[in-house]
Design a protein around this motif. Structure first.
Motif, short mmCIF file in Angstrom:
data_model
loop_
_atom_site.label_atom_id
_atom_site.label_comp_id
_atom_site.label_asym_id
_atom_site.label_seq_id
_atom_site.Cartn_x
_atom_site.Cartn_y
_atom_site.Cartn_z
N GLN A 1 0.32 -0.86 -0.17
CA GLN A 1 -0.15 0.45 0.18
C GLN A 1 0.75 1.61 0.15
OE1 GLN A 1 -2.05 -1.16 3.55
NE2 GLN A 1 -3.93 -1.15 2.58
N LEU A 2 2.52 1.45 0.55
CA LEU A 2 3.21 2.35 0.00
C LEU A 2 3.51 2.65 -1.22
CD1 LEU A 2 5.17 1.16 3.39
CD2 LEU A 2 2.48 2.99 2.89
N SER A 3 4.29 3.89 -1.51
CA SER A 3 5.26 4.19 -2.87
C SER A 3 6.20 3.43 -2.56
CB SER A 3 5.35 5.86 -2.65
OG SER A 3 5.99 6.19 -1.43
N GLY A 4 6.84 3.79 -3.58
CA GLY A 4 8.84 3.32 -3.52
C GLY A 4 9.67 3.79 -2.30
N GLN B 1 11.16 2.12 0.91
CA GLN B 1 12.43 2.56 0.91
C GLN B 1 13.10 2.88 2.43
OE1 GLN B 1 14.98 0.39 0.00
NE2 GLN B 1 16.32 0.96 -1.21
N ARG B 2 11.65 3.81 2.51
CA ARG B 2 12.81 4.37 4.18
C ARG B 2 11.79 4.01 5.29
NH1 ARG B 2 9.84 9.62 4.38
NH2 ARG B 2 7.93 9.24 2.16
N VAL B 3 10.71 2.27 5.30
CA VAL B 3 10.79 1.82 5.76
C VAL B 3 11.81 0.49 6.54
CG1 VAL B 3 8.94 -0.27 6.30
CG2 VAL B 3 8.12 1.91 5.72
N ASP C 1 10.85 5.62 -8.32
CA ASP C 1 10.66 6.66 -9.31
C ASP C 1 11.05 8.43 -9.06
OD1 ASP C 1 8.24 5.71 -11.10
OD2 ASP C 1 7.19 5.96 -9.59
N PRO C 2 11.37 8.97 -10.40
CA PRO C 2 12.39 10.63 -10.22
C PRO C 2 11.60 10.77 -9.30
CG PRO C 2 11.90 9.74 -12.24
CD PRO C 2 11.66 8.66 -11.27
#
Ligand SMILES: Nc1ncnc2c1ncn2[C@@H]1O[C@H](COP(=O)(O)OP(=O)(O)O)[C@@H](O)[C@H]1O
Ligand SMILES: [Mg+2]
Lengths: 251, 261, 221
Positions: A147-150, A154-156, A179-180
Motif C-alpha cells: 500500500q506504500l509508494s516506492g 525504501q524508507r521503511v 521513480d525520479p
C-alpha cells in the motif's frame, strides 16, 4: 561516534586480497580496502562490475574463496553463529526494498529486534515508532508494503535496518528502482544518517549525492577497485582511463 | 536453502538435517528389517512375468490404446466444447459448463459404473465393458481438455481478437489462423500432462474387467498365486512408461519456453 | 425406466456410513501424507546428497504409478512381505498416504521455492535466527501461496478414495455398488453418490480456482 565527517575512528572494515568466484568466473579479484568508523564511502562503477557482490561479502551474503575480511570484531569466512552476530551489527538496504510483503510495516520493523535481540514487543514497538518518525512516515505503521509508494517502502526498509541499531550500514543502489520524484526523499534520509556519524558504504549512481556526502569514492569494475579517492579528486581529476570513460558517459 | 555465505554454513546446516534424515531412515529400515519376511522375498520368482509376457503385453497394448483414445477424442471434443463455450448464446455456454463441472468434480470410477449400468437402463443399448470404459474415459477427458483449451484461448490477448474482427476475417480463418495457433503453444504442456494422467487413469477401468494391463495382472495373479511378482512388475511397467512420458513433457516445455523468447 | 426413490429412502443410512468412511480415510491419509510429504520436500530441497536422491525417487515413483496399482500392491503384496495382517481400510490409508505424500511434497516445494530470494536475504541481513526465518518469512507466505494447489489436490484425494471400493473398503462407492447389486437399483444409488461426491468436491474446486486467480492477480501487480 559523533565526531562527524573528516575525523576518522578506528578501522571497522578491512578486506585483504578478497577473491570471489561464481563457478570459474571471478566477480571480485584480490580486493583490498579499509574503512574507518564514521566514514561514508560511495561506490560507483559500471553495471556487472562487482559492486553488489563486494557489498554482499561484507555481511556474509556471499562467501569468499580467497583472502579475508574483518568487519568489526568478526573475521570472515566464519561460522553461522558469528555471521548471524555480525549481521545484527551491519544493516543492509537493497535496491528492491525486500520488505516482508505479508507483514505490516510494524511487523517488518519488530521482527528482527524481537527474535534476534530479545527485545520485548513493547520495546520493539517503541523503537519502530521512533524510527518511522525519523524517516518521516510514522502514520504508515499499520499499512502493508503493497500500500506504500516506492519511496515510502525504501524508507521503511532503512528504518527496519536501523531498528537493529547497527554500527555499519550498507546501501546497494537504494534509489535505483524509484521513480525520479521519490529519489530525494530517500537520499535525504541517507544524508541525515551520514551526518549523524554512521559508518556507511553506499553503492549509487547519484553522482551529486556522492560528491556531496562521501568521504571517499571507490570505482569498481571487472571485480577490482581501480580508484579510491576523495570526491573532489575523484570527480575533478580522473586517474584511470576506464574511470574517465565511465564519468564522461554518466555526467 | 538459507545460505550463510558458503564454507562453514554447509557444515552447520548439513549436520542437523543429516541427523534428522538419518534418524528417519534408520527407524524405517529397522522397522522393515524386523518385519520383512526375508524368506519369502528370497523365494520370489520373477520368471512368471516372462512366462505371461504375451498377455501382459496385450494388456499394455489395450492400456496404450485407451490412452490414445482418451487423448485424441478428448482433444477433439475439448476443442469443440471450448469454442462453443465462447458462444454468445448463453444456454449453450451453461451446458458446456455443466458438463465440464460434473465430469471434473466426480470420480472416474463412479462415472464408469454409472455409465455401464445406467446407459442400458435408460436407452436399452447394452454396452460391453470396453465400450463403457472408452465412453467414460472419453467423456472425462473431454471435460478436462475443454478447460485447458478454454484457458489457452482466453490467454490470447484481446487485441488479437479485435484485430481479427477489424479485418473482417471469417469465423473459420479467425479461429484457425489467429486464435488457435498462439493458444496451442500455451496448451501443449498441460495437454501432454493430461494424456499422462489418463495413461494412469486407464487402470481404473480394471474395475469393469476391461482387459487392460491392470486387469490382466489381476487375472494372472489369481491363477498363479504370485501377486508380489506380478504387481511389482506391473508397477514397474507403469512407472517406466509414465516416467519417460513425463520427462519428454519437461523437455517439450523447456523447448517451448526457449522458443518464446 | 422408473427411478426407484423408495430404495434410496430405505437404504440411505448405509450411504452416509460410506461417506463417513470416505471422509475418515481422506483425513487420515491427508494427515500422514502431510508429515511424510514435508520430509520428502525438505529432502528434495537439499538439491544434492543421499537424502535428495531418495526423496526424488520416492516422489517420482509414487506420482507416476497409477493409484489403483498402488492400492492393489499395498493390499495384496505388503501383508505377505511383512507377514502382517493389514485390513483393507489400513491398506487403503497406506496406499493413499504414499500417493498423497508424493504430490504434497511437490506442492510444498513449489510454495517454498516461490518465496522470492530477496525476502530471505533481507531477513538474513537483519540477523534474524534461522528458525524464525523459516516460520515467519518462508512458511507463512508459502502456506498462503500453496492453498489453491493444496485444496485442488484434496479434491483428487477424495476422488481417489472411491478406488478403495476395489479392495472392499466400505466407503461410499462400495456401499453404492453393494446396494445396487442387492436391489438392482444401480442407477439410483450410483446417481445418489455421484451427487454426494459433487456436493463435496465442487465447492472445493471453486475455492481452489478463486484462490488461484486471486494469487495470480496479486503477483501480477
Ligand atoms: N549469484 C550469481 N551467480 C553467478 N554470477 C553472478 C551472481 N551474482 C553476480 N554474478 C556476476 O558477478 C558479476 C558482478 O555482479 P554484481 O556484483 O551484481 O555487479 P554490479 O552490482 O556492479 O552491477 C556480474 O558479472 C554478475 O553476472
Ligand atoms: Mg548491483
Amino acid at each position: 561516534m559523533t565526531e562527524g565527517r573528516g575525523k576518522r575512528g578506528q578501522t571497522v572494515v578491512r578486506c585483504v586480497e578478497v577473491t570471489k568466484r561464481f563457478g570459474s568466473f571471478e566477480a571480485l579479484r584480490k580486493v583490498s580496502v579499509e574503512v574507518r568508523a564514521g566514514e561514508v564511502v560511495c561506490i560507483i562503477g559500471p553495471s556487472g562490475g562487482g559492486k553488489s557482490t563486494f557489498l554482499r561479502t561484507l555481511n556474509g551474503l556471499e562467501s569468499i574463496e580467497e583472502g579475508e575480511i574483518h568487519v568489526l570484531d568478526v573475521r570472515l569466512p566464519a561460522g553461522k553463529r558469528e555471521i548471524e552476530r555480525l549481521r545484527r551489527e551491519v544493516g543492509m538496504v537493497f535496491q528492491s526494498f525486500n520488505l516482508f510483503l505479508h507483514m505490516s510495516v510494524r511487523a517488518n520493523l519488530t521482527l528482527a529486534p524481537t527474535t534476534a535481540l530479545g527485545l520485548s514487543k513493547a520495546e520493539a514497538n517503541e523503537r519502530a515508532k521512533r524510527l518511522l518518525t525519523r524517516v518521516g512516515i510514522e502514520e504508515q505503521i499499520d499499512k502493508y508494503p503493497g500500500q506504500l509508494s516506492g519511496g515510502q517502502q525504501q524508507r521503511v526498509a532503512i528504518a527496519r535496518a536501523l531498528a537493529m541499531e547497527p554500527k555499519i550500514m550498507l546501501f546497494d543502489e537504494p534509489t535505483s528502482s524509484l521513480d525520479p520524484e521519490m529519489v530525494n526523499e530517500v537520499l535525504d534520509v541517507i544524508r541525515g544518517l551520514a551526518e549523524s556519524g554512521m559508518t556507511m558504504l553506499v553503492v549509487t549512481h547519484e553522482m551529486g549525492f556522492a560528491r556531496e556526502v562521501a568521504d571517499r569514492v571507490l570505482f569498481i569494475t571487472d571485480g577490482q577497485i581501480l580508484v579510491d579517492a576523495p570526491p573532489a579528486e575523484f570527480f575533478g581529476r580522473p586517474t584511470d582511463e576506464r574511470q574517465a570513460a565511465f564519468l564522461s558517459k554518466i555526467l | 536453502m538459507l545460505g550463510y555465505g558458503g564454507q562453514t554454513e554447509s557444515h552447520d546446516r548439513t549436520w542437523g538435517q543429516n541427523a534428522l534424515f538419518a534418524a528417519f531412515a534408520i527407524g524405517l529400515a529397522g522397522l522393515l528389517a524386523y518385519q520383512v519376511n526375508w524368506e519369502l522375498i528370497g523365494s520370489l520368482d520373477f520368471s512368471v512375468v516372462w512366462e505371461y509376457r504375451l498377455p501382459l503385453l496385450k494388456g499394455l497394448g489395450t492400456t496404450l490404446f485407451l490412452t490414445a483414445i482418451a487423448g485424441v477424442l478428448g482433444i477433439f471434443f475439448g476443442t469443440i466444447l471450448a469454442i462453443l463455450s465462447q458462444s454468445p448464446f448463453a444456454p449453450l455456454r451453461w451446458a458446456v459448463v455443466a458438463y465440464v463441472e460434473v465430469f471434473r468434480n466426480t470420480p472416474l470410477l463412479v462415472q464408469l459404473i454409472w455409465l455401464h449400468f445406467a446407459l442400458p437402463a435408460f436407452t436399452g443399448i447394452n454396452t460391453t465393458a470396453l465400450e463403457s470404459g472408452i465412453l467414460a474415459i472419453t467423456l472425462q477427458a473431454g471435460a478436462y481438455f475443454t478447460e485447458i483449451v478454454r484457458a489457452g484461448i482466453e490467454a490470447v490477448p484481446k487485441g488479437q481478437w479485435e484485430a481479427a474482427y477489424a479485418l473482417g476475417l471469417p469465423d473459420w480463418t479467425r479461429w484457425t489462423r489467429v486464435i488457435l495457433p498462439p493458444a496451442l503453444r500455451i496448451m501443449i504442456p498441460p495437454l501432454v500432462n493430461l494424456i499422462i494422467s489418463f495413461f494412469k487413469a486407464s487402470a481404473i477401468l480394471s474395475i469393469l474387467q476391461v482387459s487392460e494391463l491392470m486387469t490382466v495382472t489381476n487375472r494372472i495373479s489369481n491363477v498363479t498365486f504370485k501377486p508380489i511378482e506380478l504387481f511389482t512388475a506391473t508397477a514397474a511397467i507403469y512407472f517406466v512408461l509414465g516416467y519417460i512420458m513425463s520427462q519428454a513433457t519437461l523437455r517439450i516445455e523447456r523447448v517451448l519456453q526457449r522458443s518464446q523468447r | 425406466m422408473r427411478f426407484e426413490t423408495h430404495q434410496l429412502a430405505q437404504h440411505y443410512p448405509l450411504l452416509f456410513e460410506g461417506l463417513r468412511i470416505t471422509l475418515t480415510i481422506c483425513a487420515l491419509s491427508l494427515a500422514f501424507g502431510i508429515v511424510i510429504g514435508l520430509v520428502a520436500c525438505f529432502g528434495k530441497l537439499r538439491e544434492r546428497g543421499i537424502a535428495y536422491r531418495i526423496a526424488v525417487i520416492y516422489i517420482d515413483f509414487f506420482r507416476t504409478i497409477p493409484e489403483v496399482v498402488l492400492i492393489f500392491w499395498v493390499y495384496s503384496c505388503l501383508p505377505l512381505m511383512l507377514s502382517l495382517r493389514i485390513s483393507a481400510e489400513a491398506s487403503g490409508v497406506i496406499a493413499l498416504t504414499l500417493f498423497a505424500s508424493a504430490y504434497l511434497a511437490e506442492i510444498f516445494r513449489a510454495g517454498i521455492l516461490a518465496v522470492p530470494r530477496g525476502q530471505i536475504e533481507a531477513a538474513l541481513a537483519l540477523g534474524v535466527p534461522s528458525l524464525h526465518i523459516w516460520i515467519r518469512v518462508i512458511l507463512q507466505p508459502a502456506i498462503r501461496r500453496m492453498m489453491p494447489a493444496l485444496v485442488s489436490f484434496l479434491t483428487e484425494l477424495i476422488k481417489a478414495t472411491s478406488l478403495l471400493s476395489a479392495i472392499g473398503v466400505a466407503e461410499m462407492a462400495y456401499q453404492a455398488s453393494v446396494l445396487g447389486s442387492k436391489t438392482f437399483a444401480y442407477v439410483e444409488f450410483l446417481s445418489a453418490i455421484g451427487v454426494l461426491y459433487f456436493i463435496i468436491i465442487f465447492p472445493l474446486s471453486i475455492y481452489a480456482r478463486r484462490a488461484e486467480r486471486r494469487l495470480v492477480s496479486r503477483t501480477a501487480n
